[in-house]
Write an enzyme that holds these catalytic residues in place. Structure first.
Site, PDB file in Angstrom:
ATOM      1  N   THR B  70      -9.035 -25.078  29.394  1.00 56.44           N
ATOM      2  CA  THR B  70     -10.063 -26.077  29.698  1.00 56.44           C
ATOM      3  C   THR B  70      -9.830 -27.348  28.894  1.00 56.44           C
ATOM      4  O   THR B  70      -9.890 -28.458  29.421  1.00 56.44           O
ATOM      5  CB  THR B  70     -11.457 -25.496  29.402  1.00 56.44           C
ATOM      6  OG1 THR B  70     -11.751 -24.511  30.396  1.00 56.44           O
ATOM      7  CG2 THR B  70     -12.537 -26.572  29.440  1.00 56.44           C
ATOM      8  N   ASN B 149      -7.352 -20.571  41.217  1.00 55.92           N
ATOM      9  CA  ASN B 149      -7.835 -19.454  40.412  1.00 55.92           C
ATOM     10  C   ASN B 149      -8.749 -18.513  41.180  1.00 55.92           C
ATOM     11  O   ASN B 149      -9.005 -17.402  40.742  1.00 55.92           O
ATOM     12  CB  ASN B 149      -8.574 -19.999  39.194  1.00 55.92           C
ATOM     13  CG  ASN B 149      -9.674 -20.957  39.581  1.00 55.92           C
ATOM     14  OD1 ASN B 149      -9.411 -22.006  40.178  1.00 55.92           O
ATOM     15  ND2 ASN B 149     -10.913 -20.599  39.283  1.00 55.92           N
ATOM     16  N   GLN B 178      -2.992 -20.633  36.107  1.00 59.26           N
ATOM     17  CA  GLN B 178      -2.845 -19.343  36.796  1.00 59.26           C
ATOM     18  C   GLN B 178      -1.416 -19.043  37.228  1.00 59.26           C
ATOM     19  O   GLN B 178      -1.134 -17.947  37.699  1.00 59.26           O
ATOM     20  CB  GLN B 178      -3.767 -19.286  38.031  1.00 59.26           C
ATOM     21  CG  GLN B 178      -5.242 -19.275  37.705  1.00 59.26           C
ATOM     22  CD  GLN B 178      -5.701 -18.005  36.994  1.00 59.26           C
ATOM     23  OE1 GLN B 178      -4.967 -17.044  36.836  1.00 59.26           O
ATOM     24  NE2 GLN B 178      -6.949 -18.016  36.538  1.00 59.26           N
ATOM     25  N   THR B 236      -7.106 -28.908  12.596  1.00 58.86           N
ATOM     26  CA  THR B 236      -6.103 -27.990  12.059  1.00 58.86           C
ATOM     27  C   THR B 236      -5.634 -27.032  13.142  1.00 58.86           C
ATOM     28  O   THR B 236      -6.448 -26.424  13.837  1.00 58.86           O
ATOM     29  CB  THR B 236      -6.715 -27.192  10.892  1.00 58.86           C
ATOM     30  OG1 THR B 236      -7.160 -28.134   9.923  1.00 58.86           O
ATOM     31  CG2 THR B 236      -5.701 -26.253  10.268  1.00 58.86           C
ATOM     32  N   CYS B 322     -15.463 -18.578  35.099  1.00 61.04           N
ATOM     33  CA  CYS B 322     -16.109 -19.758  34.524  1.00 61.04           C
ATOM     34  C   CYS B 322     -17.326 -20.197  35.317  1.00 61.04           C
ATOM     35  O   CYS B 322     -18.134 -20.967  34.839  1.00 61.04           O
ATOM     36  CB  CYS B 322     -15.130 -20.916  34.421  1.00 61.04           C
ATOM     37  SG  CYS B 322     -13.830 -20.584  33.236  1.00 61.04           S
TER      38      CYS B 322
END
Lengths: 380, 382
Positions: B70, B149, B178, B236, B322
């Site tokens: 995403t 997807n 995918q 990081t 999702c």
């Protein structure tokens, strides 16, 4: 030369070689042609390269090979000619006859083609040698120069900038065997600067076709001592003289007879005529400066072509730019420089310590970098 | 329990879990720190990047690590739109993109960008010509997914990329979340400028995404902060996740051909079984990915089917994970011209490496039982 070709084509196990009259035949067997060609065109000492088909001493075979070659050209020419050469005199047809015998066969099968002896679109060459007949049309210009090591051995001052790798490449092209010398001032310079130089040395070893020795000279002690001594505007002059002296001692230990640098006239303060005079006097060996009359843009173009530019411009400080004074002298006075050197405490000891502390690395294009050897192999 | 939801997430390889644990224990230093512990952690990230470049055979660009698929999609789409808004404010995508692309374009529309959403055929495919017809002088970005997807259709990425390069300066982004590890992806040959991927879809850890960026492209960053990942992604880096992701990608790529063949055979078997159940309507068409099967039970809420399968020990999905919590009909099926009733009833089966023919037979049997039990209730439940 043959040894170097073999060395640089090591990965191609089924290749065999044959040498005759100033030519080296590389028999591909079933290896594909493009990667071998890519490698050979960068090898110094080779003037031209021609991909060829070999046949037996039999006219029909020669004709068939010639025709296949003409029919599989990526772009069909409108004209051609045959240039036969009979080096092996026992072959029944002489050159003239062969031109005709092969040419007419091709013409019969490819009627749209015409013969043009003066400016042919393709020149089809038939080379009759004792062991085989070679049919080819391309003559590709290779890197030229002399085979590696044919002109002796020198030390290359390799800083990590754009110039010195180019100087190294030009020295290699002239047949000099090289060992590279790099000065580092950890912790004032970083490990990344060192990795960068290793990367450049690896690239040079690709062109030499042999492993290249890189000397990593610890220069911190000398530089920090010098930096605390005042006379800022002469720091660079004195530093470069020390580098030459250390390199000369390394040259003596390694049997090298010259020092190659990437200097280019007028580029920086230490590369004015006057500076080079004072700096150069510190060494007795010949100083070879392949880039001396080249413009920066020309140097960059070569660096791009030989694949060192991208590495050279990585932004890690090397020891040459450390403790850089605001206004370095462009016209140093030899007597003052010599006097200052004689006043430096431990001058000789510092030079010798740098020589003794030098690390040696043998590098090939496949040598692993710190990134390539990071962690455990099983993690990746 | 049989897990048929590999499009949502996959079981990590044992080697991935081991790498993750070992790196986490040994390399806790911050990869941006100057000391040697930091430098070694940094080297691990660079070596991981090299693994990606090697596996995708990319030479003209770099790979960034993000926090997931995403984020890679958001960074690519918003990053290009905002960075190059001066060149034009027209963007092109399709109606069947994953929410992380589709909703991102929606947000950009609110900010004043013009977006063309390309329609798809009834098999769920977009044609390269459609993309070209939509391109204007103002177009700065074209974003098309490789494998859908939900229904598993494969879009003609190579063709779009090649045609687009000849006609337009617009950047080409591909959401390959995918497809990576299932189908060959030739990033540079296909003229792709940006490509998104996600590690947990190919048996790597969650929380790591990839983004390929062709050399010379600048992205407007989503996050401000440090200069990690070429300044495009502050924060990081997730060192153990990144190394483990590189491992997963290598394992997936190296075994892709053999796995693809096996998955393809299982999928054909499943398609045959489902085709024999008249209540179930298969969705999508060829070309399609070897691991996704999608069908509808028109007139039946898909959650009911999913729950009935679960009672028989089988895990499957409605729509994509999702967006599976909302009750609306599938946007993808509607775009393909399905009726609302049909579009609301979609169930997705996604296959993985552990599956066997026996598992497919069990799944088919479970489907037949579910349909038999639901049949009398068809009207009552809609």
């Amino acid at each position: 030369m043959q040894e170097q070709v073999k060395q640089s084509l090591q990965g191609f196990e089924r290749i065999t070689y044959f040498k005759s009259f100033g030519r080296l035949y590389v028999l591909l067997n079933d290896h594909s042609y493009a990667p071998v060609m890519d490698r050979l065109k960068d090898l110094f000492g080779i003037v031209t390269l021609s991909p060829a088909v070999s046949t037996g001493h039999n006219l029909e075979e020669i004709r068939a090979a010639a025709l296949t070659l003409m029919q599989t050209l990526p772009e069909q020419p409108s004209t051609f000619k045959v240039s036969a050469k009979r080096a092996w005199k026992e072959f029944p047809h002489n050159s003239q006859e062969l031109n005709h015998l092969v040419g007419s066969h091709v013409l019969r099968a490819m009627p749209s083609l015409r013969v043009d002896v003066r400016k042919p679109g393709v020149e089809l060459r038939v080379d009759v040698q004792e062991e085989a007949v070679y049919v080819y049309h391309e003559v590709i210009e290779a890197a030229g120069g002399f085979p590696y090591g044919s002109n002796g051995k020198a030390m290359l001052l390799l800083s990590g900038g754009i110039d010195s790798p180019v100087a190294g490449w030009m020295a290699l092209r002239k047949g000099l065997e090289l060992e590279a010398v790099h000065f580092h001032s950890y912790p004032f310079t970083s490990d990344k600067a060192k990795e960068k130089v290793i990367e450049l040395a690896k690239r040079l070893s690709y062109f030499s076709g042999e492993p290249l020795k890189l000397h990593l000279v610890p220069f911190t002690e000398f530089q920090t001592t010098l930096a605390q001594n005042g006379n800022d505007n002469l720091i660079i002059t004195i530093m470069r003289r020390a580098m030459l002296r250390i390199t000369e001692r390394l040259a003596g230990r390694n049997g090298a007879g010259g020092i190659v640098t990437g200097e280019s006239l007028g580029q920086v303060a230490s590369q004015t005529l006057a500076s080079m005079n004072v700096i150069g006097r510190a060494a007795e060996l010949p100083l070879i400066k392949p880039l001396i009359m080249m413009d920066k843009q020309e140097i960059i173009r070569v660096a791009e072509r030989i694949g060192t530019f991208e590495t050279s411009i990585l932004p890690y400080e090397d020891c040459c730019t450390l403790f850089l004074p605001k206004s370095p002298s462009t016209n140093p006075n030899l007597r003052i420089v010599e006097m200052l050197e004689s006043q430096l405490i431990n001058y000789e000891e510092l030079l010798q310590a740098a020589v003794e502390g030098t690390e040696e690395l043998m590098l090939t294009p496949d040598s692993q970098t710190a990134v390539q050897s990071a962690g455990e192999d099983s993690w990746f | 329990m049989l897990y048929f939801d590999h499009c949502a997430s996959t079981p990590p390889y044992d080697e991935v879990i081991q790498t993750m644990t070992e790196v986490m224990r040994a390399h806790y230093a911050n990869p941006s720190s100057l000391h040697r512990a930091g430098t070694s952690a940094g080297h691990l990230i660079e070596r991981s990047r090299a693994v990606l470049a090697e596996q995708f055979r990319t030479k003209k660009g770099s790979w960034l690590f993000t926090g997931g698929g995403t984020e890679s999609n958001n960074l690519a789409v918003k990053g290009i739109a905002k960075q190059y808004a001066g060149r034009g404010k027209h963007l092109i995508t399709t109606r069947i993109e994953h929410a992380s692309v589709y909703e991102t374009f929606g947000q950009l529309e609110e900010e004043g960008f013009r977006v063309t959403y390309l329609p798809v055929s009834d098999t769920g495919h977009v044609r390269a010509e459609q993309v070209l017809e939509a391109v204007t002088d103002e177009t700065v970005l074209v974003s098309v997914m490789h494998v859908n997807n939900e229904i598993g259709t494969v879009q003609p990425i190579a063709e779009i990329g090649r045609m687009l390069k000849k006609r337009s300066r617009a950047f080409f982004h591909v959401d390959a979340v995918q497809s990576i590890g299932k189908l060959p992806v030739s990033v540079e040959e296909w003229g792709i400028d940006l490509l998104s991927g996600s590690a947990h879809k190919l048996r790597g850890p969650k929380g790591v995404g990839f983004l390929y960026i062709r050399d010379g492209i600048t992205l407007y960053p989503l996050f401000t902060g440090g200069s990690q990942e070429e300044g495009f992604r502050a924060g990081t880096q997730n060192v153990p996740g990144i190394v483990a992701s590189a491992k997963a990608l290598r394992m997936a790529s190296e075994s892709m051909e053999a796995r693809g063949r096996k998955l393809g055979a299982l999928k054909r078997m499943l398609l045959t079984e489902i085709a024999e159940i008249p209540e179930l309507k298969l969705n999508g068409g060829e070309p399609s990915a070897p691991h996704i099967v999608h069908f509808s039970y028109p007139g039946m809420k898909p959650e009911v089917i999913v729950h009935m399968l679960e009672e028989q020990g089988i895990l499957a999905s409605t729509k994509s994970a999702c967006s599976s919590k909302d009750q609306k009909p599938s946007r993808v099926l509607l775009a393909m011209g399905a009726s609302r009733e049909h579009a609301a009833g979609g169930v997705r089966i996604s296959l993985g490496d552990e599956h066997t023919e026996r598992d497919i037979a069990r799944l088919a049997e479970a489907l037949r039982i579910a349909v038999r039990q639901l049949k009398p209730l068809e009207r009552g439940l809609t």
